[in-house]
Design an enzyme around this catalytic site. Structure first.
Site, PDB file in Angstrom:
ATOM      1  N   ARG A 150      -0.434   7.922   4.598  1.00 31.23           N
ATOM      2  CA  ARG A 150       0.139   8.080   3.086  1.00 31.23           C
ATOM      3  C   ARG A 150      -0.884   8.069   2.051  1.00 31.23           C
ATOM      4  NH1 ARG A 150       5.010   9.125   3.228  1.00 31.23           N
ATOM      5  NH2 ARG A 150       6.019   7.021   3.767  1.00 31.23           N
ATOM      6  N   VAL A 204       0.713  -1.272   0.162  1.00 25.05           N
ATOM      7  CA  VAL A 204      -0.097  -0.163   0.092  1.00 25.05           C
ATOM      8  C   VAL A 204       0.807   1.295  -0.129  1.00 25.05           C
ATOM      9  CG1 VAL A 204      -1.877   1.257   1.451  1.00 25.05           C
ATOM     10  CG2 VAL A 204      -2.071  -1.293   1.173  1.00 25.05           C
ATOM     11  N   ASP A 205       1.773   1.349   0.814  1.00 23.88           N
ATOM     12  CA  ASP A 205       2.752   2.505   0.843  1.00 23.88           C
ATOM     13  C   ASP A 205       3.232   2.958  -0.500  1.00 23.88           C
ATOM     14  OD1 ASP A 205       3.620   4.482   2.351  1.00 23.88           O
ATOM     15  OD2 ASP A 205       5.070   3.447   3.526  1.00 23.88           O
ATOM     16  N   ASP A 206       4.084   1.749  -1.179  1.00 23.17           N
ATOM     17  CA  ASP A 206       4.660   2.152  -2.338  1.00 23.17           C
ATOM     18  C   ASP A 206       3.573   2.392  -3.475  1.00 23.17           C
ATOM     19  OD1 ASP A 206       7.564   1.387  -2.964  1.00 23.17           O
ATOM     20  OD2 ASP A 206       6.954   0.139  -1.486  1.00 23.17           O
TER      21      ASP A 206
END
Length: 636
Positions: free
Chosen positions: A454, A378-380
């Site tokens: 994010r 998810v972050d990437d």
């Protein structure tokens, strides 16, 4: 404006230009950015062990590892988890083991100092489970002291209270192969043959090969382990061969064409160990690809050889794009176009392990590495979406379709608590961190404030939307996670400065009025922990000692995070912490080097809080440039 402030403004254009030029100069011709991802020495030590076990050590420049390990030993004799931590026992034992495997005798002065450090801290018997497991592979520790991992775990159905998909992606990809290794309990012959008897503080003949007792209900796990070991001794392990076969199949299915498993060295090493236990030949294509994948994580210099725990080109590229655009580079600059198109080609359109618990989502995410189709995160994905959003590509329709797929995937990954985790949905059975095998306390992947922030930042900055009810759930999750002091925990970066910056950036975009109180509390906390030199810093020790929140020597990356959060909050509330921001900008300008870079020794990235830390070598370049660029856009 004060004299100091005018100096800041006068230096700003040249500082930004120098930083931009440096980033542009290190871009790969294919379009991506990729810098070293540094960790402690255990990764390299374990690679030495792996090649000794496979007999492939002479075909690699492992003789250079000795120089690397010697360079990392500190004056106290040990090796560190993170810069300046005073040395750590398990890390030091593994470094010592690797040096012995490389032929360094116990009488070497460096080994004498290391041995004194290790024995003073309790020796091998006080090390973590994974260190003991590596010792057991070559007969330097007994398998009796290693937790049993019955292979029938592979056969537990997905709807059972526990199955392998309740483990975090990193724990899963590392544990499945260990089901084979721990079943076989091999003791491999290596050259040179070594023992590490000198590292047992109680004496090698007095070692009690047993799992430590906690004196509470978790000792029930020790009773279970005794039952598993009894079944092994009586050859009464149920569904043993079926479990081994299932684990073997799972490993083969998840090997990338490039040879990688899970995109991380522990999964790769353990998978290769499992294949060794299954009597694969070193010349087998599966093994050769796997060993080559490990080689691809290595960094060789004229004198040294070290191995990274992972590689981060997608992450690095997305942040480099954002830094360059935020600092004024044209969105259609040829370098940014190449980078954007490279990212588009890295979107993963395959189903991965995430789909086991997420039956609704469709592929469309990004991973951290060059190749990792089973484990996008998810972050990437959120950072890549924000990077793509700010560049202008020749095929904008293709870009927008890619972004839409990514947002749909991210929305489908929202956890029941309202936030987002890194790799999986509702991967939050905390009791798994209490089992003896889980002594790194990293068995699960629960939702966290930094990843959730994010996602919210992505939605706000890119003018995207998800279901209104789910959006509100995410905001409420962030509000619940705010600490009494006003800060937020940082799971993937050190630590509360990282988490607070991310949440301030998110809330300031999407809820500046309704959440003004929370925003102002976060700002007050950040201002309150600014150092006298104008920068910000936080030690990795804050994960173990919350009284150290926001405390530590100033670093470029953490200073930039604080500034990014403060400036976002100021724009949202029209109430800038001017003095703190100016001092922080001056810190960055004063510490920038003549080639446009910043340098910092400290680890500001987090693998497993309390146990494994990272130094992203581009953090100290990208985040300061973002901060300087945003400052110029706001105040110039």
């Amino acid at each position: 404006m004060q004299t100091q402030d005018r100096v800041t403004v006068s230096k700003l254009p040249d500082a930004i230009a120098a930083s931009q030029n440096y980033l542009l100069s290190i871009q790969d011709p294919k379009g991506y950015w990729w810098a070293e991802l540094e960790s402690n020495v255990t990764i390299t030590a374990e690679v030495v062990l792996l090649h000794k076990i496979w007999g492939t050590d002479r075909s690699r420049p492992l003789h250079k590892v000795e120089a690397y390990l010697r360079s990392q030993q500190r004056e106290h004799g040990g090796w560190e988890l993170f810069y300046g931590d005073g040395g750590e026992l398990s890390t030091s034992v593994e470094a010592y083991m690797a040096l012995r495997l490389l032929g360094v005798p116990p009488s070497d002065p460096a080994m004498i100092r290391a041995r004194a450090f290790i024995l003073e801290r309790g020796g091998i018997s006080r090390t973590r489970i994974f260190t003991k497991l590596h010792m057991a592979l070559i007969g330097c520790y007994s398998w009796q002291g290693i937790p049993s991992l019955p292979p029938w775990v592979m056969l537990l159905p997905e709807n059972f209270v526990f199955n392998i998909y309740e483990l975090s992606s990193w724990a899963r990809s590392s544990t499945v192969p260990l089901l084979i290794v721990c079943d076989r309990k091999p003791v491999f012959k290596v050259d040179p043959a070594i023992n590490l008897n000198e590292l047992y503080a109680e004496g090698a003949d007095r070692v009690k090969y047993e799992l430590p007792r906690q004196g509470d209900w978790t000792d029930l796990f020790l009773a279970l382990d005794s039952g598993f070991k009894l079944a092994e001794n009586l050859n009464l392990v149920p569904f043993r061969e079926e479990g081994i076969k299932a684990a073997h199949k799972w490993i083969l299915e998840r090997q990338e064409a490039t040879g990688d498993w899970g995109g991380i060295i522990p999964a790769m090493l353990n998978s290769l160990l499992a294949l060794r236990c299954l009597d694969y030949d070193p010349a087998d294509p599966i093994v050769e690809r796997g060993l080559q994948a490990v080689d691809n994580f290595a960094i060789e210099t004229a004198d040294t050889y070290r191995v990274q725990p992972c590689v981060s080109p997608v992450w690095d590229t997305a942040w480099a794009i954002r830094a360059l655009v935020d600092s004024g580079l044209s969105p259609d600059h040829p370098s940014l176009v190449r980078a954007g198109e490279w990212l588009l080609n890295k979107q993963i359109l395959d189903y991965g392990d995430w789909a086991v618990k997420n039956r609704q989502g469709k592929p469309g995410a990004w991973a951290f590495e060059f190749e990792n189709r089973f484990y996008p995160d998810v972050d990437d994905t959120a950072v890549v979406v924000m990077a793509l959003d700010v560049v202008k590509l020749p095929n904008e329709k293709l870009k927008q379709r890619a972004i839409a797929r990514a947002v749909d995937w991210v929305a489908s990954m929202q956890c029941q608590a309202g936030g987002w985790a890194a790799f999986d949905l509702d991967n939050n059975q905390d009791w798994l961190n209490l089992i003896p095998y889980g002594d790194l306390k990293a068995m699960i992947d629960p939702n966290t404030a930094d990843v959730t922030a994010r996602v919210i930042e992505m939605l706000g900055s890119c003018h995207l939307s998800i279901d209104a009810h789910n959006f509100e759930r995410a905001i409420n999750y962030l509000l619940r996670e705010q600490e009494p002091e006003g800060c937020w925990f940082g799971r993937w970066g050190v630590n509360y400065i990282y988490g607070t910056s991310g949440v301030l950036a998110a809330l300031s975009l999407v809820a500046p009025q309704t959440q003004r109180n929370s925003i102002e509390r976060g700002v007050a906390w950040l201002v309150g922990c600014q150092n006298s030199d104008g920068g910000w810093g936080e030690t990795c020790r804050s994960y173990d000692d919350p009284s150290l929140k926001g405390q530590g020597r100033s670093t470029a990356s953490q200073t930039a995070w604080a500034l990014i959060g403060l400036m976002a909050a100021g724009k949202a509330t029209d109430k800038f912490a001017i003095s703190a921001i100016e001092q922080g900008i001056n810190y960055l300008l004063a510490t920038q080097q003549t080639d446009g870079t910043w340098d910092e020794a400290d680890f500001t990235g987090t693998g497993f809080p309390g146990h494994f830390y990272l130094k992203y070598h581009l953090y100290q370049q990208c985040f300061p440039l973002i901060a300087l660029g945003q400052y110029r856009a706001i105040f110039s």
